[in-house]
Design a protein around this motif. Structure first.
Motif, PDB file in Angstrom:
ATOM      1  N   THR A   4       0.942  -1.114  -0.087  1.00 36.71           N
ATOM      2  CA  THR A   4      -0.006   0.019  -0.039  1.00 36.71           C
ATOM      3  C   THR A   4       1.038   1.241  -0.188  1.00 36.71           C
ATOM      4  OG1 THR A   4       0.006  -0.024   2.504  1.00 36.71           O
ATOM      5  CG2 THR A   4      -1.900  -1.287   1.556  1.00 36.71           C
ATOM      6  N   PHE A   5       0.289   2.138  -0.466  1.00 38.34           N
ATOM      7  CA  PHE A   5       0.799   3.748  -0.203  1.00 38.34           C
ATOM      8  C   PHE A   5       0.162   4.487   0.208  1.00 38.34           C
ATOM      9  CE2 PHE A   5      -1.636   3.448  -4.247  1.00 38.34           C
ATOM     10  CZ  PHE A   5      -2.072   4.761  -4.102  1.00 38.34           C
ATOM     11  N   ASP A   6       0.680   5.764   0.861  1.00 40.33           N
ATOM     12  CA  ASP A   6      -0.092   6.827   1.509  1.00 40.33           C
ATOM     13  C   ASP A   6      -0.608   7.610   0.559  1.00 40.33           C
ATOM     14  OD1 ASP A   6       0.331   6.056   4.119  1.00 40.33           O
ATOM     15  OD2 ASP A   6       2.398   6.453   4.100  1.00 40.33           O
ATOM     16  N   TYR A   7       0.348   8.326  -0.372  1.00 42.16           N
ATOM     17  CA  TYR A   7       0.089   9.242  -1.366  1.00 42.16           C
ATOM     18  C   TYR A   7       0.970   8.913  -2.567  1.00 42.16           C
ATOM     19  CZ  TYR A   7      -2.414  11.684   2.412  1.00 42.16           C
ATOM     20  OH  TYR A   7      -3.207  12.010   3.180  1.00 42.16           O
ATOM     21  N   ILE A   8       0.373   9.543  -3.693  1.00 41.20           N
ATOM     22  CA  ILE A   8       1.237   9.502  -5.069  1.00 41.20           C
ATOM     23  C   ILE A   8       1.154  11.066  -5.425  1.00 41.20           C
ATOM     24  CG2 ILE A   8       1.221   8.998  -7.363  1.00 41.20           C
ATOM     25  CD1 ILE A   8       0.356   5.998  -6.741  1.00 41.20           C
ATOM     26  N   GLU A  35       3.927  22.104  -3.856  1.00 39.49           N
ATOM     27  CA  GLU A  35       2.377  22.443  -3.402  1.00 39.49           C
ATOM     28  C   GLU A  35       1.598  21.023  -2.856  1.00 39.49           C
ATOM     29  OE1 GLU A  35      -1.306  24.108  -2.570  1.00 39.49           O
ATOM     30  OE2 GLU A  35       0.608  24.919  -2.772  1.00 39.49           O
ATOM     31  N   ALA A  36       1.858  20.007  -3.808  1.00 35.44           N
ATOM     32  CA  ALA A  36       1.027  18.717  -3.476  1.00 35.44           C
ATOM     33  C   ALA A  36       1.660  18.238  -2.027  1.00 35.44           C
ATOM     34  CB  ALA A  36       1.375  17.896  -4.559  1.00 35.44           C
ATOM     35  N   LEU A  37       2.981  18.571  -2.030  1.00 40.44           N
ATOM     36  CA  LEU A  37       3.575  18.143  -0.595  1.00 40.44           C
ATOM     37  C   LEU A  37       3.030  18.895   0.540  1.00 40.44           C
ATOM     38  CD1 LEU A  37       5.470  16.290   0.894  1.00 40.44           C
ATOM     39  CD2 LEU A  37       7.474  17.762   0.539  1.00 40.44           C
ATOM     40  N   ARG A  38       2.909  20.256   0.376  1.00 41.47           N
ATOM     41  CA  ARG A  38       2.528  21.038   1.465  1.00 41.47           C
ATOM     42  C   ARG A  38       0.847  20.658   1.729  1.00 41.47           C
ATOM     43  NH1 ARG A  38      -1.326  24.554   2.148  1.00 41.47           N
ATOM     44  NH2 ARG A  38      -2.182  24.422  -0.119  1.00 41.47           N
ATOM     45  N   GLN A  39       0.028  20.187   0.810  1.00 43.71           N
ATOM     46  CA  GLN A  39      -1.145  20.020   1.116  1.00 43.71           C
ATOM     47  C   GLN A  39      -1.358  18.683   1.918  1.00 43.71           C
ATOM     48  OE1 GLN A  39      -3.595  19.539  -2.493  1.00 43.71           O
ATOM     49  NE2 GLN A  39      -2.844  21.365  -3.342  1.00 43.71           N
ATOM     50  N   ILE A  40      -0.289  17.698   1.543  1.00 42.37           N
ATOM     51  CA  ILE A  40      -0.311  16.367   2.430  1.00 42.37           C
ATOM     52  C   ILE A  40       0.229  16.732   3.785  1.00 42.37           C
ATOM     53  CG2 ILE A  40       0.874  14.428   2.268  1.00 42.37           C
ATOM     54  CD1 ILE A  40       1.013  14.264  -0.475  1.00 42.37           C
ATOM     55  N   ALA A  93      -4.956  17.264   1.507  1.00 44.29           N
ATOM     56  CA  ALA A  93      -5.274  16.330   0.475  1.00 44.29           C
ATOM     57  C   ALA A  93      -6.509  15.509   0.845  1.00 44.29           C
ATOM     58  CB  ALA A  93      -4.009  15.620   0.341  1.00 44.29           C
ATOM     59  N   THR A  94      -7.165  15.585  -0.143  1.00 45.48           N
ATOM     60  CA  THR A  94      -8.410  14.939  -0.054  1.00 45.48           C
ATOM     61  C   THR A  94      -8.529  13.388  -0.592  1.00 45.48           C
ATOM     62  OG1 THR A  94      -9.463  15.962  -1.871  1.00 45.48           O
ATOM     63  CG2 THR A  94      -9.628  16.721   0.342  1.00 45.48           C
ATOM     64  N   THR A  95      -7.504  13.063  -1.560  1.00 44.03           N
ATOM     65  CA  THR A  95      -7.344  11.930  -2.270  1.00 44.03           C
ATOM     66  C   THR A  95      -6.021  11.458  -2.201  1.00 44.03           C
ATOM     67  OG1 THR A  95      -6.621  12.922  -4.416  1.00 44.03           O
ATOM     68  CG2 THR A  95      -9.207  12.544  -3.910  1.00 44.03           C
ATOM     69  N   GLN A  96      -5.738  10.038  -2.358  1.00 50.93           N
ATOM     70  CA  GLN A  96      -4.393   9.430  -2.271  1.00 50.93           C
ATOM     71  C   GLN A  96      -3.319  10.102  -3.467  1.00 50.93           C
ATOM     72  OE1 GLN A  96      -5.700   5.294  -1.133  1.00 50.93           O
ATOM     73  NE2 GLN A  96      -3.614   5.400  -0.088  1.00 50.93           N
TER      74      GLN A  96
END
Length: 212
Positions: free
Chosen positions: A2-6, A14-19, A24-27
Motif C-alpha cells: 500500500t501507499f499513502d500518497y502519489i 504544493e502537493a507536498l504542502r497539501q499532504i 489532501a482529500t485523495t491519495q
C-alpha cells in the motif's frame, strides 16, 4: 503493498504542502506546475542537518544545487526528456542562495546539477557577473552540467572567470549514427567543438557516455 500518497505532475512542492497540512482529500495528489521558481524558499538546511554531510570539492565543503528544472530536448535514454518546460531561477536568486550557504555553512564548492545549465546564455552571464561581484576573494569552485551545443567560447571564458573549473557534458557516443538514434540532435563535430571551447578557457571536461 500500500501507499499513502502519489504525487503527479512536474513540481511537487504544493502537493507536498497539501499532504503535510492535511488538505489532501485523495491519495493521488496533482502537483501544481511552477512558472516562477523564485517563489520557492531556500531548502530547509537547518532541518536537513548539514553537519551530517561531507561532500567535498577540491578538499573544500561543497553542495549540489539545482538552479533550473526541465529540459527542452528529447534524448531517447533520458527521463528529463519528458519534462519539456524549462524554468530557471533568476541570476540574483541563484547567487544570493550561494552567498547564504557560503556565509552560514562555510560552503566553498557548488555543483549545479541542472541538466542544461547553459540553456539561456544571458542568464549564465548574469550569474557569472554577480558571482564575481559577491565573491571577490574568488575562493569558490563551481561545476556545471550541460550540452556541447549550448556552449560558446565567450561563455566558457566567463564561466572560468567566475570559478567554474569542470563542465560535465553528455557526449554519449563517438558515432554520428548512434547520436542520431539517441535523438541527441548533435554530431561528433558539435561535441568536439564544445570540448574545445572548454579546453581553450582552461576548464576541464567530464564526459558522460552510454556503453553497450
Amino acid at each position: 503493498e500500500t501507499f499513502d500518497y502519489i504525487v503527479t505532475g512536474t513540481d511537487g512542492e504544493e502537493a507536498l504542502r497539501q499532504i503535510v497540512e492535511g488538505e489532501a482529500t485523495t491519495q493521488i495528489v496533482k502537483g501544481v506546475d511552477l512558472t516562477d521558481l523564485d517563489v520557492l524558499p531556500y531548502p530547509d538546511y537547518e532541518g536537513l542537518g548539514m553537519e551530517k554531510y561531507s561532500m567535498l570539492v577540491d578538499g573544500q565543503k561543497a553542495i549540489t544545487m539545482a538552479t533550473s528544472r526541465g529540459c527542452v530536448y528529447s534524448c531517447y535514454y533520458c527521463g528529463s526528456a519528458t519534462i519539456k518546460k524549462w524554468r530557471g531561477h533568476s541570476a540574483k536568486y541563484v547567487v544570493d542562495h550561494m552567498k547564504m550557504l557560503y556565509d552560514k555553512y562555510d560552503i566553498r564548492g557548488f555543483y549545479f546539477i541542472d541538466d542544461i545549465f547553459t540553456l539561456k546564455f544571458l542568464r549564465v552571464s548574469e550569474i557569472c557577473k554577480l558571482v564575481n561581484e559577491m565573491f571577490p576573494k574568488k575562493d569558490i569552485t563551481i561545476r556545471v552540467t550541460t550540452r556541447s551545443n549550448l556552449l560558446t567560447q565567450q561563455l566558457c571564458y566567463e564561466m572560468k572567470e567566475s570559478g567554474v573549473d569542470i563542465i560535465s557534458i553528455g557526449l554519449e557516443s563517438g558515432s554520428d549514427k548512434v547520436l542520431k538514434a539517441m535523438r541527441k540532435l548533435e554530431t561528433v563535430d558539435v561535441q568536439r567543438k564544445g570540448v574545445e571551447y572548454c579546453y581553450n578557457a582552461g576548464i576541464k571536461v567530464k564526459g558522460f557516455f552510454l556503453m553497450g
